[in-house]
Each structure stands twice: as structure tokens, then as C-alpha cells.
Design a protein around this motif. Sequence first.
Motif, mmCIF file in Angstrom:
data_model
loop_
_atom_site.group_PDB
_atom_site.id
_atom_site.type_symbol
_atom_site.label_atom_id
_atom_site.label_comp_id
_atom_site.label_asym_id
_atom_site.label_seq_id
_atom_site.Cartn_x
_atom_site.Cartn_y
_atom_site.Cartn_z
ATOM 1 N N LEU A 38 -13.871 7.125 10.759
ATOM 2 C CA LEU A 38 -13.251 5.980 10.081
ATOM 3 C C LEU A 38 -12.875 4.896 11.087
ATOM 4 O O LEU A 38 -13.112 3.709 10.859
ATOM 5 N N GLN A 39 -12.314 5.299 12.210
ATOM 6 C CA GLN A 39 -11.918 4.333 13.242
ATOM 7 C C GLN A 39 -13.136 3.575 13.777
ATOM 8 O O GLN A 39 -13.097 2.352 13.940
ATOM 9 N N ASP A 40 -14.226 4.307 14.042
ATOM 10 C CA ASP A 40 -15.444 3.656 14.546
ATOM 11 C C ASP A 40 -16.040 2.706 13.510
ATOM 12 O O ASP A 40 -16.539 1.629 13.849
ATOM 13 N N ALA A 41 -16.013 3.116 12.240
ATOM 14 C CA ALA A 41 -16.571 2.266 11.179
ATOM 15 C C ALA A 41 -15.789 0.956 11.065
ATOM 16 O O ALA A 41 -16.364 -0.122 10.908
ATOM 17 N N ARG A 42 -14.455 1.046 11.162
ATOM 18 C CA ARG A 42 -13.640 -0.167 11.097
ATOM 19 C C ARG A 42 -13.904 -1.078 12.300
ATOM 20 O O ARG A 42 -13.977 -2.301 12.159
ATOM 21 N N ARG A 67 -10.243 9.550 0.037
ATOM 22 C CA ARG A 67 -9.649 8.262 -0.363
ATOM 23 C C ARG A 67 -10.681 7.501 -1.192
ATOM 24 O O ARG A 67 -11.340 6.572 -0.729
ATOM 25 N N TYR A 68 -10.801 7.933 -2.446
ATOM 26 C CA TYR A 68 -11.936 7.516 -3.262
ATOM 27 C C TYR A 68 -11.852 6.065 -3.746
ATOM 28 O O TYR A 68 -12.885 5.417 -3.899
ATOM 29 N N GLN A 69 -10.638 5.558 -3.981
ATOM 30 C CA GLN A 69 -10.537 4.175 -4.466
ATOM 31 C C GLN A 69 -10.968 3.176 -3.395
ATOM 32 O O GLN A 69 -11.803 2.301 -3.661
ATOM 33 N N PRO A 70 -10.424 3.276 -2.142
ATOM 34 C CA PRO A 70 -10.924 2.363 -1.104
ATOM 35 C C PRO A 70 -12.390 2.614 -0.753
ATOM 36 O O PRO A 70 -13.109 1.682 -0.386
ATOM 37 N N GLU A 318 3.825 6.103 -7.705
ATOM 38 C CA GLU A 318 3.712 5.219 -6.543
ATOM 39 C C GLU A 318 4.286 5.886 -5.298
ATOM 40 O O GLU A 318 3.729 5.760 -4.203
ATOM 41 N N TYR A 319 5.408 6.605 -5.471
ATOM 42 C CA TYR A 319 6.012 7.298 -4.326
ATOM 43 C C TYR A 319 5.059 8.343 -3.758
ATOM 44 O O TYR A 319 4.882 8.447 -2.537
ATOM 45 N N LYS A 320 4.417 9.099 -4.645
ATOM 46 C CA LYS A 320 3.449 10.105 -4.194
ATOM 47 C C LYS A 320 2.273 9.445 -3.492
ATOM 48 O O LYS A 320 1.780 9.945 -2.483
ATOM 49 N N ARG A 321 1.820 8.306 -4.021
ATOM 50 C CA ARG A 321 0.693 7.597 -3.400
ATOM 51 C C ARG A 321 1.069 7.143 -1.987
ATOM 52 O O ARG A 321 0.276 7.292 -1.046
ATOM 53 N N ARG A 322 2.287 6.620 -1.851
ATOM 54 C CA ARG A 322 2.724 6.159 -0.537
ATOM 55 C C ARG A 322 2.877 7.322 0.435
ATOM 56 O O ARG A 322 2.594 7.181 1.632
ATOM 57 N N ARG A 327 0.919 10.172 5.172
ATOM 58 C CA ARG A 327 0.388 11.361 5.846
ATOM 59 C C ARG A 327 -0.991 11.092 6.435
ATOM 60 O O ARG A 327 -1.314 11.562 7.532
ATOM 61 N N GLU A 328 -1.805 10.348 5.697
ATOM 62 C CA GLU A 328 -3.145 10.023 6.201
ATOM 63 C C GLU A 328 -3.063 9.163 7.461
ATOM 64 O O GLU A 328 -3.819 9.367 8.410
ATOM 65 N N GLN A 329 -2.127 8.204 7.456
ATOM 66 C CA GLN A 329 -1.963 7.350 8.627
ATOM 67 C C GLN A 329 -1.496 8.154 9.835
ATOM 68 O O GLN A 329 -1.965 7.948 10.959
ATOM 69 N N LYS A 330 -0.575 9.106 9.599
ATOM 70 C CA LYS A 330 -0.100 9.952 10.695
ATOM 71 C C LYS A 330 -1.224 10.821 11.237
ATOM 72 O O LYS A 330 -1.344 11.017 12.447
#
Length: 383
Positions: A38-42, A67-70, A318-322, A327-330
Amino acid sequence: EEAIIQYTNALSVDPTNHLILSNRSAANLKQGNKSKALQDARACIDAEPSFVKGHSRLAAALQSLGRYQPAKSAYTKVLELDATNQIAKKGIQDCTEQLRIQEQAELKLMQEELKRKTEEEGIKMKENEEKKIAEEEEKSEKKEDGGGDDEDDLLNDFFSEVETAATKPKSKPKEEETKDDTSSRNNVIRVQKKDLGTAQQQIDRLLAPRYEWRNLNPFLVLDLPHTSSEDDVSKRYKALSLLLHPDKCRSLDHAKEAYDEVQRAKKTLDDEHKGRHARQLVERGMKMGLKEWRANGENEQLEEVQSRATQKIFAEIEYKRREVERREQKQEQRERQQEENELKKEKDDRQFDKKWREDNRVEKRIGNWRDFQKKGSSKKQKL
């Protein structure tokens, strides 16, 4: 693994080469290094925004991370650049299916939660009924002749409330319009705009305290019931947009923020998946609010209880989504740190090896070993 090393060496010479970044992203994904992919693709897209394969790499990495929506949005971008891309078309189908499965799983969890709360409310309702019965029995013992008037009054009030609710005047039906009757449609929008009040009143409503949580419900933003048709949503959106457009409200503070809230709500309802999900969440909130209202003895306005229950559901989602996003960012940060540590170790090893060779220490060690072997063999001959 060898390919990743070679790509990394090449990037040390040319860090912004989008082709090498794209290839390393694919290699990392194949090795299971999803966050690195993901980092390389960005980085690839940053280096060359119009590179189709870069967006395809991004979509694949996001999809592998769940992360199917993005990922769906990334595949859509691929199709914008290359309308015949079959991989992107299949990716959108797969992501849509996974989103549907996730939606069903969320609804199942909500149903289980609703069932649990219903059972709790049933117990509470039973306790309230028993308490009411006990109070009524105590009152009946103290009644004198003609004392039954109080009970009759209570019943009359109850039936009066029911009758009032049942005969509550419905909103005046909108005049029928044909597709070609543009003037009639504009007339309806003007009437709605007038009924919405002033722009300042709408700004105050849309930006009330904790609005970022309240406005998660797009129907609350547009001030419409969740059963509204697409045509009703379109008319209300246009009326609010005309009322709050920043060009017309330059003298009003925060008009742009209120206008953006309306835009977000319409965008949500325009998305088939998000719109359907929002309607289902409101429906769940209405049912939960009704259960809570009955369990608490119907002391409050039903609409207020249902509104709170609906807001709570949207806030929990929304809280669960955040939380998932956090967690994904960490996880990405941990993997990036790990990759940086590995790169630093590789660089240190290369520098050490280079210095070792420049100092001729390799030849000296080999020479010392050979001298040792010669001495050993000479001793054996003497023996």
C-alpha cells in the motif's frame, strides 16, 4: 524476496521512479507485505498521478487489507483512466460483494443486540406493569364512591392521545408533476425553500452542538423521513442548496460549513450501498426507540426517543469505523517502521562490508588462515 531487494536497491538510486515503485508494490503484495504494498502504491501515484497501473496497485493493496470501500473508489479511478480495464471491473464487482457481506454481518450483529435489548426491556416492562398494577390496587382500596373518575380520566387521556396521533394532519401532498413540467417542479422547490425558514435558522440547525455526530444520519441533515422517495430527497436537497449557497450567504458566518453538510448527506444517499445502509439503520433506530419508549412507560414523546436511538446507532457505527481505521493506521506505522529498520540494517551491512573490503581486511584474514594451515601441516610432518 530477491526481487524486492533489487527494487529497493534501484530505488536508493532513483526514489521517485514510479515503475520501480509499482513493481515493488506488486512484489510486496505477493509476499504478503500488504501495508508495504500500500505504501509503495501511494508513493507510485504521488510520483505519477496518471499512471493507471499505480492506481490498480493501490486498489489491490486496499482490497487485500479488507478496506473495500476505498478499494472500490481506487478501481473506479482506474476505469476513469482506462475504461476497458477488465481487472478494475472485476475488482469493483468483488468489492461490492464484500461490502454487501459486511453490511449483512453488521445487520446481524445489530439484530442480536436488538434481541438482547428487547429481552432486557421486556423484563423492565414486566416490572413496570407489576408496579402499575400494585399502584392501581392501592388506589382502588382508597377510592370512595365516585372515585373511579380518576381512572376514567386516565383512559380518556390515553385514547385522546392515540386519536390525536392517528388523526395528526399529514403534510400537504405535493402537486403532481410530469417530467416535462419544469415550472411546476421549480414551484415545489420554491415552496420547500420558503417552508425551511431562513438561512440562519438552517445554519443553526445543521451546526448545532455535536453536529459531526448528529449529521451522520443524512435524513436528519435533509430534515426528511427515511421513507422519502428519491424525488423528495432531490427536491429537498435543491431547496436547501439554494437557501445555503455560500454565494448567497456571504454575510452569514459558517454558511459554507452548513452547505457542505447538505452536500455530504446528498452524496451518501446518491450512493446505492450507503443510501440503503442509512435507511436500514434508521429503521433499526425506529424499532429500538419504540421498544425503549414502551419499556419506560411511554413517558416521553415517541419521536424524541426514536431520534435518540437512531443517533446512537449511527454514532456506534461511526465509532467502530474510526476504531478500525485507527488500528489499520497503527498497523501501517508498525510495518513502515519495521521496513525502515530493515532498510537501515541492510544499508549498515553494505557499508560495513564495503569498509571491510576497502581496508583489505578480507585478504588479511584469508592470509592469516592460510599461514595457520601451513604451520599446522609442518608440525604434522615433523611428528
